[in-house]
Design a protein around this motif. Structure first.
Motif, PDB file in Angstrom:
ATOM      1  N   PHE A  64       5.260  13.462   2.715  1.00 45.71           N
ATOM      2  CA  PHE A  64       6.101  12.050   3.316  1.00 45.71           C
ATOM      3  C   PHE A  64       5.291  10.620   2.824  1.00 45.71           C
ATOM      4  O   PHE A  64       3.861  10.927   3.336  1.00 45.71           O
ATOM      5  CB  PHE A  64       5.584  12.682   4.278  1.00 45.71           C
TER       6      PHE A  64
ATOM      7  N   GLN B 217      -1.407  15.577   9.381  1.00 48.64           N
ATOM      8  CA  GLN B 217      -2.399  15.420   9.482  1.00 48.64           C
ATOM      9  C   GLN B 217      -2.672  13.682   9.199  1.00 48.64           C
ATOM     10  O   GLN B 217      -1.326  13.513   9.653  1.00 48.64           O
ATOM     11  CB  GLN B 217      -3.137  15.757   7.825  1.00 48.64           C
ATOM     12  N   SER B 218      -3.549  13.189   9.344  1.00 51.18           N
ATOM     13  CA  SER B 218      -3.165  11.806   8.759  1.00 51.18           C
ATOM     14  C   SER B 218      -2.503  11.159   7.333  1.00 51.18           C
ATOM     15  O   SER B 218      -2.476  11.515   6.821  1.00 51.18           O
ATOM     16  CB  SER B 218      -5.108  11.412   8.958  1.00 51.18           C
ATOM     17  N   LEU B 219      -2.740   9.334   7.392  1.00 49.65           N
ATOM     18  CA  LEU B 219      -2.257   8.969   6.770  1.00 49.65           C
ATOM     19  C   LEU B 219      -3.605   8.506   6.099  1.00 49.65           C
ATOM     20  O   LEU B 219      -4.436   8.455   6.328  1.00 49.65           O
ATOM     21  CB  LEU B 219      -1.929   7.472   6.995  1.00 49.65           C
TER      22      LEU B 219
ATOM     23  N   PHE C 204       0.867  -1.259   0.369  1.00 50.45           N
ATOM     24  CA  PHE C 204       0.421  -0.056   0.267  1.00 50.45           C
ATOM     25  C   PHE C 204       0.547   1.554   0.027  1.00 50.45           C
ATOM     26  O   PHE C 204       1.830   1.376   0.608  1.00 50.45           O
ATOM     27  CB  PHE C 204      -1.287   0.186   1.431  1.00 50.45           C
TER      28      PHE C 204
ATOM     29  N   GLU D 284      -7.256   4.935  -5.460  1.00 56.02           N
ATOM     30  CA  GLU D 284      -8.027   5.693  -4.328  1.00 56.02           C
ATOM     31  C   GLU D 284      -9.135   6.603  -5.277  1.00 56.02           C
ATOM     32  O   GLU D 284      -7.945   7.565  -5.689  1.00 56.02           O
ATOM     33  CB  GLU D 284      -7.720   6.220  -2.560  1.00 56.02           C
TER      34      GLU D 284
ATOM     35  N   TYR E 268       0.448   5.178   1.201  1.00 58.95           N
ATOM     36  CA  TYR E 268       0.106   6.458   1.578  1.00 58.95           C
ATOM     37  C   TYR E 268       1.168   7.601   1.858  1.00 58.95           C
ATOM     38  O   TYR E 268       2.106   7.964   1.516  1.00 58.95           O
ATOM     39  CB  TYR E 268       0.661   6.230   3.174  1.00 58.95           C
TER      40      TYR E 268
ATOM     41  N   LEU F 242      -4.511   6.571   1.707  1.00 57.25           N
ATOM     42  CA  LEU F 242      -4.020   5.988   1.096  1.00 57.25           C
ATOM     43  C   LEU F 242      -4.228   5.966  -0.117  1.00 57.25           C
ATOM     44  O   LEU F 242      -4.911   6.746  -0.562  1.00 57.25           O
ATOM     45  CB  LEU F 242      -5.227   4.438   1.293  1.00 57.25           C
TER      46      LEU F 242
ATOM     47  N   PHE G  13      -1.546   5.989  15.938  1.00 58.04           N
ATOM     48  CA  PHE G  13      -3.197   6.585  15.063  1.00 58.04           C
ATOM     49  C   PHE G  13      -4.268   5.153  15.627  1.00 58.04           C
ATOM     50  O   PHE G  13      -3.261   3.826  15.661  1.00 58.04           O
ATOM     51  CB  PHE G  13      -2.490   6.410  14.164  1.00 58.04           C
TER      52      PHE G  13
ATOM     53  N   PHE H 133      -7.122   5.414   8.697  1.00 56.86           N
ATOM     54  CA  PHE H 133      -7.049   5.724   9.641  1.00 56.86           C
ATOM     55  C   PHE H 133      -7.571   6.761  10.004  1.00 56.86           C
ATOM     56  O   PHE H 133      -8.406   7.769   9.598  1.00 56.86           O
ATOM     57  CB  PHE H 133      -5.390   6.142   9.614  1.00 56.86           C
ATOM     58  N   GLY H 134      -7.485   7.526  11.432  1.00 51.23           N
ATOM     59  CA  GLY H 134      -8.126   8.219  12.113  1.00 51.23           C
ATOM     60  C   GLY H 134      -7.089   9.326  11.989  1.00 51.23           C
ATOM     61  O   GLY H 134      -6.034   9.362  11.689  1.00 51.23           O
ATOM     62  N   GLN H 135      -6.718  10.110  12.683  1.00 55.35           N
ATOM     63  CA  GLN H 135      -5.700  12.003  12.715  1.00 55.35           C
ATOM     64  C   GLN H 135      -4.811  11.595  13.333  1.00 55.35           C
ATOM     65  O   GLN H 135      -3.823  12.435  13.067  1.00 55.35           O
ATOM     66  CB  GLN H 135      -6.713  12.555  12.795  1.00 55.35           C
TER      67      GLN H 135
ATOM     68  N   ILE I  96       4.949   7.314   2.552  1.00 53.62           N
ATOM     69  CA  ILE I  96       5.190   6.290   3.102  1.00 53.62           C
ATOM     70  C   ILE I  96       4.528   4.755   2.641  1.00 53.62           C
ATOM     71  O   ILE I  96       2.844   5.131   1.814  1.00 53.62           O
ATOM     72  CB  ILE I  96       4.533   6.058   4.998  1.00 53.62           C
TER      73      ILE I  96
ATOM     74  N   GLN J 152       1.628  12.088   3.627  1.00 53.60           N
ATOM     75  CA  GLN J 152       0.597  12.688   5.001  1.00 53.60           C
ATOM     76  C   GLN J 152       1.726  13.493   4.648  1.00 53.60           C
ATOM     77  O   GLN J 152       2.484  14.115   4.803  1.00 53.60           O
ATOM     78  CB  GLN J 152       0.925  11.976   6.021  1.00 53.60           C
TER      79      GLN J 152
END
Lengths: 117, 116
Positions: free
Chosen positions: A91, A42-44, A34, A59, A36, A46, B89, B106-108, A93, A38
Motif C-alpha cells: 500500500f 505494519q507502520s508507515l 513524501f 531513505e 510511504y 518513509l 498512529f 511513525f509508531g507501529q 501512500i 505500508q
C-alpha cells in the motif's frame, strides 16, 4: 481544505511491468511531498522525500532506480515502480505539507494498493 | 531501530469512557509530535499535534499530553465513540532544518475498538 489525491486507488500488474502512481495536492501548494509504503499490519515506512524541482531524497535501503520519483510541480509528484515484482506489492501512500503551514503537518492521500502478479 | 514506539497493539474501550493511547520516543531531536487516525485501505487523517514547547494540547474530545523528560506522549479521547474505532498512529519530527526537516517517523500503531 488540505486535500491530497492519489491515482490510481488500486492497480494490478504483471511482474516486470512498470506502474506510475500520481499524488496531487488539490487545494494547496507543496514544495515537499513524501512517499510511504505500508505492509499489512505494519507502520508507515518513509521511502523518499520528493522536492519540487530537484532530485528526491531516498531513505536508506530504498532503491532509487527502482522507485523513480518526479516532482513536476508544486501540486504533483509521481512514483514509478519500475520492473515490479511480487515483493513490491504493498500500500503506497503520499503526503504533502502546505507551504504556509507551520509545524510539519502532513496531509495524506488515500493510498494506492499495488498488487504484482 | 524503532525511534517511535507504540507498545500496545490494541485497546478496547466501552463507549462513553476514556481512551488513552500511549507513545514513546527515543530521539531527543524530535520536537513536534502528531497523532493520526487510519482506516484500512485509506490514508491517515491528521487528528492533533503538539510542539515540544507545550505539554498539553486540546481539541474537542482529543487531548495530547507530552512528557519530554520521559520522552512519552499520550492521546486521550473522551468520551469515546464507536466511530473512533480505527488504527491510531503517533508520529514525530525534528523541525531543526536540514535533511530531516518535515520527515515523520511513525509508531507501529494501536488498534482502538470502542464498543457500544
Amino acid at each position: 481544505g488540505a486535500v491530497v489525491s492519489q491515482h490510481p486507488s488500486w492497480v494490478i500488474c504483471k511482474s516486470g511491468t512498470s506502474v506510475k502512481i500520481e499524488c496531487r495536492s488539490l487545494d494547496f501548494q507543496a514544495t515537499t511531498m513524501f512517499w510511504y509504503r505500508q505492509f499489512p499490519k505494519q507502520s508507515l515506512m518513509l521511502m523518499a522525500t520528493s522536492n519540487e524541482g530537484s532530485k528526491a531524497t531516498y531513505e536508506q535501503g530504498v532503491e532509487k532506480d527502482k522507485f523513480l520519483i518526479n516532482h513536476a510541480s508544486l501540486t504533483l509528484s509521481t512514483l514509478t515502480v519500475t520492473s515490479a515484482h511480487p515483493e513490491d506489492s504493498s500500500f503506497y501512500i503520499c503526503s504533502a505539507s502546505p507551504l504556509e503551514r507551520a509545524g510539519n503537518e502532513q496531509f495524506f492521500g488515500p493510498g494506492t494498493r499495488l498488487t504484482v502478479l | 531501530d524503532q525511534q517511535v514506539k507504540q507498545n500496545s497493539p490494541s485497546l478496547s474501550v466501552q463507549e462513553g469512557r476514556i481512551s488513552i493511547l500511549n507513545c514513546d520516543y527515543t530521539n531527543s531531536m524530535f520536537d513536534y509530535f502528531l497523532w493520526y487516525k487510519k482506516y484500512p485501505a485509506e490514508g491517515p487523517t491528521f487528528l492533533i499535534s503538539i510542539s515540544s514547547i507545550k505539554d498539553k494540547n486540546e481539541d474537542g474530545r482529543f487531548t495530547v499530553f507530552l512528557n519530554k523528560s520521559a520522552k512519552h506522549l499520550s492521546l486521550h479521547i473522551v468520551p469515546s465513540q464507536p466511530g473512533d474505532s480505527a488504527v491510531y498512529f503517533c508520529a514525530a519530527s525534528a523541525s531543526a532544518g536540514g535533511t530531516s526537516y518535515g520527515k515523520l517517523t511513525f509508531g507501529q500503531g494501536t488498534i482502538l475498538t470502542v464498543h457500544p
